[in-house]
Design a protein around this motif. Structure first.
Motif, PDB file in Angstrom:
ATOM      1  N   ILE A   1       0.763  -1.044  -0.113  1.00 47.46           N
ATOM      2  CA  ILE A   1       0.127   0.157   0.040  1.00 47.46           C
ATOM      3  C   ILE A   1       0.931   1.295   0.016  1.00 47.46           C
ATOM      4  CG2 ILE A   1      -1.618   1.344   1.523  1.00 47.46           C
ATOM      5  CD1 ILE A   1      -3.083  -1.295   2.454  1.00 47.46           C
ATOM      6  N   ALA A   2       1.924   1.281   0.755  1.00 45.29           N
ATOM      7  CA  ALA A   2       2.762   2.377   1.075  1.00 45.29           C
ATOM      8  C   ALA A   2       3.578   2.679  -0.317  1.00 45.29           C
ATOM      9  CB  ALA A   2       3.727   2.402   2.383  1.00 45.29           C
ATOM     10  N   THR A   3       4.030   1.715  -0.922  1.00 42.00           N
ATOM     11  CA  THR A   3       4.766   1.690  -2.120  1.00 42.00           C
ATOM     12  C   THR A   3       3.923   2.152  -3.282  1.00 42.00           C
ATOM     13  OG1 THR A   3       6.307  -0.072  -1.553  1.00 42.00           O
ATOM     14  CG2 THR A   3       5.983   0.291  -3.953  1.00 42.00           C
ATOM     15  N   ALA A   4       2.562   1.902  -3.349  1.00 40.17           N
ATOM     16  CA  ALA A   4       1.695   2.230  -4.505  1.00 40.17           C
ATOM     17  C   ALA A   4       1.427   4.040  -3.881  1.00 40.17           C
ATOM     18  CB  ALA A   4       0.436   1.638  -4.439  1.00 40.17           C
TER      19      ALA A   4
ATOM     20  N   TYR B   1      -2.365   1.525 -12.281  1.00 32.99           N
ATOM     21  CA  TYR B   1      -2.742   0.267 -12.105  1.00 32.99           C
ATOM     22  C   TYR B   1      -2.314  -0.441 -10.860  1.00 32.99           C
ATOM     23  CZ  TYR B   1      -2.757  -4.755 -13.022  1.00 32.99           C
ATOM     24  OH  TYR B   1      -3.213  -6.107 -13.154  1.00 32.99           O
ATOM     25  N   ALA B   2      -1.417   0.109 -10.197  1.00 32.34           N
ATOM     26  CA  ALA B   2      -0.988  -0.562  -8.981  1.00 32.34           C
ATOM     27  C   ALA B   2      -1.869   0.083  -7.917  1.00 32.34           C
ATOM     28  CB  ALA B   2       0.517   0.005  -8.519  1.00 32.34           C
TER      29      ALA B   2
ATOM     30  N   LEU C   1       2.716  -7.768  -7.637  1.00 35.20           N
ATOM     31  CA  LEU C   1       3.367  -7.625  -8.895  1.00 35.20           C
ATOM     32  C   LEU C   1       3.172  -6.516  -9.494  1.00 35.20           C
ATOM     33  CD1 LEU C   1       4.843  -8.897 -11.463  1.00 35.20           C
ATOM     34  CD2 LEU C   1       2.707  -9.992 -12.267  1.00 35.20           C
ATOM     35  N   ALA C   2       2.073  -5.897  -9.543  1.00 36.33           N
ATOM     36  CA  ALA C   2       1.598  -4.629 -10.008  1.00 36.33           C
ATOM     37  C   ALA C   2       2.474  -3.323  -9.268  1.00 36.33           C
ATOM     38  CB  ALA C   2       0.096  -3.969  -9.765  1.00 36.33           C
ATOM     39  N   VAL C   3       2.366  -3.411  -7.867  1.00 39.51           N
ATOM     40  CA  VAL C   3       3.214  -2.550  -7.133  1.00 39.51           C
ATOM     41  C   VAL C   3       4.660  -2.519  -7.438  1.00 39.51           C
ATOM     42  CG1 VAL C   3       4.037  -1.985  -4.743  1.00 39.51           C
ATOM     43  CG2 VAL C   3       1.318  -2.479  -5.082  1.00 39.51           C
ATOM     44  N   SER C   4       5.458  -3.603  -7.531  1.00 44.79           N
ATOM     45  CA  SER C   4       6.949  -3.974  -7.724  1.00 44.79           C
ATOM     46  C   SER C   4       7.150  -3.284  -9.165  1.00 44.79           C
ATOM     47  CB  SER C   4       7.125  -5.420  -7.629  1.00 44.79           C
ATOM     48  OG  SER C   4       7.443  -5.593  -6.237  1.00 44.79           O
TER      49      SER C   4
END
Length: 380
Positions: free
Chosen positions: A241-244, A301-302, A315-318
């Motif tokens: 969540i934080a990365t997104a 998308y993330a 996967l989407a976040v990375s």
């Protein structure tokens, strides 16, 4: 799946943009950079009154019950304004950790106060190794003793720890072959005996980071957040969540750099012509636009994947973090080149965006780290 924003979300974007333009111009950003607190309590209170701090919390906990995509809209504008505030640490990191892993009593005790702007919090995860995976949680340990725990060790690069009222501390409670097991989360008051914070001198002073030391800190059993030894799945979800959220900030910052660069290229005259008419500058701006738009696609998308909690969310976040990290750094660097000599001066804002880009590049893992995670996700 609808990749467009609704009318309500666009209205939220315009409101946020107007609010930050009025209350957080670059002069305010520079003032808060010099302020040891790193944020304005008055501005924080105004954000709480607008409902931003509880936007993605359920109504039962004082929030508005909206989704993460709605929060992304605001985060993008915050990134564009370089807003210095404990929003990421309080609302996204600590707030989501409590929402995901907390008991009903813990949620009722903390989330309404966060939403109201009365409580600052953060997540203490990273240790001297600088890793964001389970193996990186090794130095800070919590030893059980008679219905309580004793916490010892050091955390590094903890966002806004010097002003936080509460820290969600990620500690190792058991050594095991599987490093993702034996990790627990604890709610620790910053003023508790044995807790000391030291403000770090970092490149990006719009976002304060600290070293936090725990010297035999006594933590009561009711301060355990989530299951004993089973806290890593909570941390993993919070990091997604934080990365997104950080990707949304990076997109906002990169878009602002592009806008500033294009505006400057149109008005700066050299050899009797605007420099934007020169092919070299055109190519730089075109490449910046390509990277910004691609970063938006990945970040949006993330955000959708996290909001819907779909299986491919990690996967989407990375993928988004790997691309946005490189894109923001490249766009900020090219923006300085478009501005020429003035872009290197302290008086111009371009260096502030470059420094924020460098911070964002390494926060929650750099592009190389996330490409490795992508490879693992697709079984390469």
């Amino acid at each position: 799946m609808d990749f467009g924003f609704s009318d309500e979300q666009e209205m939220l974007r315009q409101t946020a943009r107007a609010f930050l333009a009025e209350h957080c111009p670059s002069q305010v950003v520079r003032q808060l950079m010099e302020d040891e607190r790193g944020y304005s309590p008055d501005l924080w209170r105004k954000m709480a009154e607008l409902g931003w701090l509880g936007l993605a919390f359920p109504e039962a906990y004082g929030g508005q019950g909206l989704g993460f995509v709605d929060l992304t809209v605001i985060l993008e504008e915050m990134g564009a304004a370089l807003l210095p505030s404990p929003f990421l640490s309080t609302v996204v990191l600590a707030g989501q950790a409590i929402l995901i892993g907390g008991s009903e009593a813990q949620k009722q005790a903390y989330l309404p106060r966060i939403a109201a702007g009365d409580l600052l919090a953060t997540l203490a995860l990273t240790e001297p190794s600088g890793r964001f995976d389970a193996e990186g949680v090794s130095e800070v340990k919590a030893v059980p003793e008679e219905g309580r725990f004793r916490l010892s060790g050091t955390k590094l690069f903890v966002l806004d720890a010097h002003i936080a009222d509460v820290l969600v501390v990620v500690a190792r409670t058991k050594d095991a072959g599987d490093k993702s097991f034996g990790i627990s989360l604890f709610l620790v008051d910053r003023t508790a005996p044995g807790v000391s914070t030291t403000l770090l001198k970092t490149m990006d002073q719009t976002r304060k980071q600290c070293e936090v030391t725990f010297d035999n800190v006594v933590v009561e059993a009711d301060r355990l957040l989530g299951p004993l030894d089973g806290g890593w799945p909570i941390v993993r979800k919070v990091l997604d969540i934080a990365t997104a959220a950080l990707c949304a900030e990076m997109v906002g910052g990169a878009q602002r750099v592009l806008d500033m660069s294009v505006a400057y290229a149109k008005e700066r005259v050299q050899f009797g012509r605007p420099i934007g008419s020169f092919q070299a500058i055109k190519h730089k701006c075109a490449e910046m636009l390509l990277q910004v738009e691609s970063a938006k696609s990945a970040a949006y998308y993330a955000a959708w994947a996290v909001d819907e909690d779909v299986p491919e969310a990690p996967l989407a976040v990375s993928m988004a973090k790997a691309y946005c990290s490189d894109a923001y750094r490249n766009v900020a660097g090219e923006g300085i080149q478009v501005h020429g000599g003035i872009g290197f001066t302290w008086e111009h804002d371009m260096h502030l965006y470059f420094k924020r880009a460098k911070f964002c590049e390494f926060m929650f893992g750099d592009a190389t780290y996330h490409r490795e995670l992508v490879a693992q996700e697709v079984n390469l």
